[in-house]
Design an enzyme around this catalytic site. Structure first.
Site, PDB file in Angstrom:
ATOM      1  N   ASN A   1       0.813  -1.207   0.000  1.00 58.15           N
ATOM      2  CA  ASN A   1       0.000   0.000   0.000  1.00 58.15           C
ATOM      3  C   ASN A   1       0.854   1.267   0.000  1.00 58.15           C
ATOM      4  O   ASN A   1       1.810   1.377  -0.748  1.00 58.15           O
ATOM      5  CB  ASN A   1      -1.007  -0.039   1.154  1.00 58.15           C
TER       6      ASN A   1
ATOM      7  N   ASP B   1      -3.668   2.474   4.944  1.00 59.32           N
ATOM      8  CA  ASP B   1      -3.902   2.353   3.502  1.00 59.32           C
ATOM      9  C   ASP B   1      -2.973   3.304   2.755  1.00 59.32           C
ATOM     10  O   ASP B   1      -1.775   3.295   2.983  1.00 59.32           O
ATOM     11  CB  ASP B   1      -5.384   2.594   3.208  1.00 59.32           C
TER      12      ASP B   1
END
Length: 295
Positions: free
Chosen positions: A151, A201
């Site tokens: 990510n 994220d």
């Protein structure tokens, strides 16, 4: 500070916002919707190119083209025709893997990592991914594997550190980064984000060297100090699954934020009518930096 929606319900799994300073537009992808988007805040229009494959990230190139990390392949994308020109493919032995997120480093290399097959959002076959670097001579180098969900990435202001997120680890990692060679080493944890904060994220860095991180499943973006690990600020959004963020606008003082509608039930979608939208945050009192491009 104000949070507003700028592109409403435009996709399933929106990710990877990138402010293209050459056109003053926001690029972003819809991974499962197999699309690249370009939002123009001056006109309010959002244009889309549909692709024949999942797309994990998009970045501009110095020669004016776009470069994507598709499902398994780095490719040039011609915006007008929608045609892809493949550059290099990875992981032929893992057909169910896909690229997830990518970004250019200060020298114009394109970094992107893969992840294993996903039953539901954030529920994946563990340790199947690898972090790759596409060099400007179009050669690809793998760096480390055993990644579950590759990510967010960002580089420190002095270009000596790569910040990196594997979503299921609950930590932001730092690696020593050699700008000239692109080599990385000495991976270590620098920020701990407990599950109560959400899943780490997408990520960007501001002009003060602080990290802004989208926290999946918990409706927020957090700002952290990478030197101390301290959480400095939280911004809440009207969508549960916040995926990534970047600074944009002529002065780089607007934080653009993407959200996902993937995997939500009909009931959850009714409660979150703005899932699958792009937001902007203004009045933060801090600016970002121009994003790196390929080449």
């Amino acid at each position: 500070m104000a949070v507003e929606v700028v592109v409403r319900n435009c996709g399933k799994l929106l990710e990877g916002p990138h402010w293209d300073s050459a056109s003053d537009t926001l690029l972003f992808v819809d991974i499962s919707g197999r699309a690249v988007h370009r939002y123009d805040p001056n006109t309010g229009k959002n244009k889309t190119v549909q692709l024949g494959e999942n797309v994990g990230a998009v970045v501009p190139t110095k020669d004016g083209r776009l470069l994507i990390a598709g499902r398994h392949t780095f490719s040039y994308l011609d915006w007008e025709s929608g045609k892809l020109e493949p550059i290099a493919a990875v992981e032929p032995d893992k057909p169910n893997n896909r690229f997830n997120d990518g970004k250019c480093d200060p020298m114009g290399r394109f970094w992107a990592g893969t992840m294993g097959p996903e039953e539901r959002p954030a529920e994946v076959l563990l340790h199947q991914g690898t972090l790759y670097c596409l060099h400007t001579d179009l050669t690809v180098k793998p760096h480390f594997d055993q990644i579950s969900i590759s990510n967010g990435m960002a580089w420190s202001l002095d270009h000596k550190t790569l910040y990196y997120i594997d979503t299921l680890l609950e930590y932001v990692d730092a690696l020593d980064y050699d700008k000239e060679t692109g080599e990385i080493k000495n991976r270590r944890h620098i920020i701990h984000a407990p599950v109560e904060e959400g899943l780490l994220d997408g990520m960007c860095i501001d002009a003060e060297g602080m990290l802004w991180i989208a926290m999946f499943q918990k409706s927020r973006v957090n700002r952290y100090n990478p030197n101390t690990g301290e959480k400095l600020q939280t911004i809440m959004f009207p969508a549960t699954n916040i995926t990534s963020c970047c600074f944009g606008g002529p002065n780089y003082d607007v934080l653009y934020v993407t959200a996902s509608a993937e995997g939500l039930t009909d009931g959850e979608l009714k409660e979150q009518p703005l899932a699958g939208s792009v937001f902007k945050v203004t009045g933060l009192g801090v600016r970002g930096l121009p994003a790196n491009v390929f080449g």
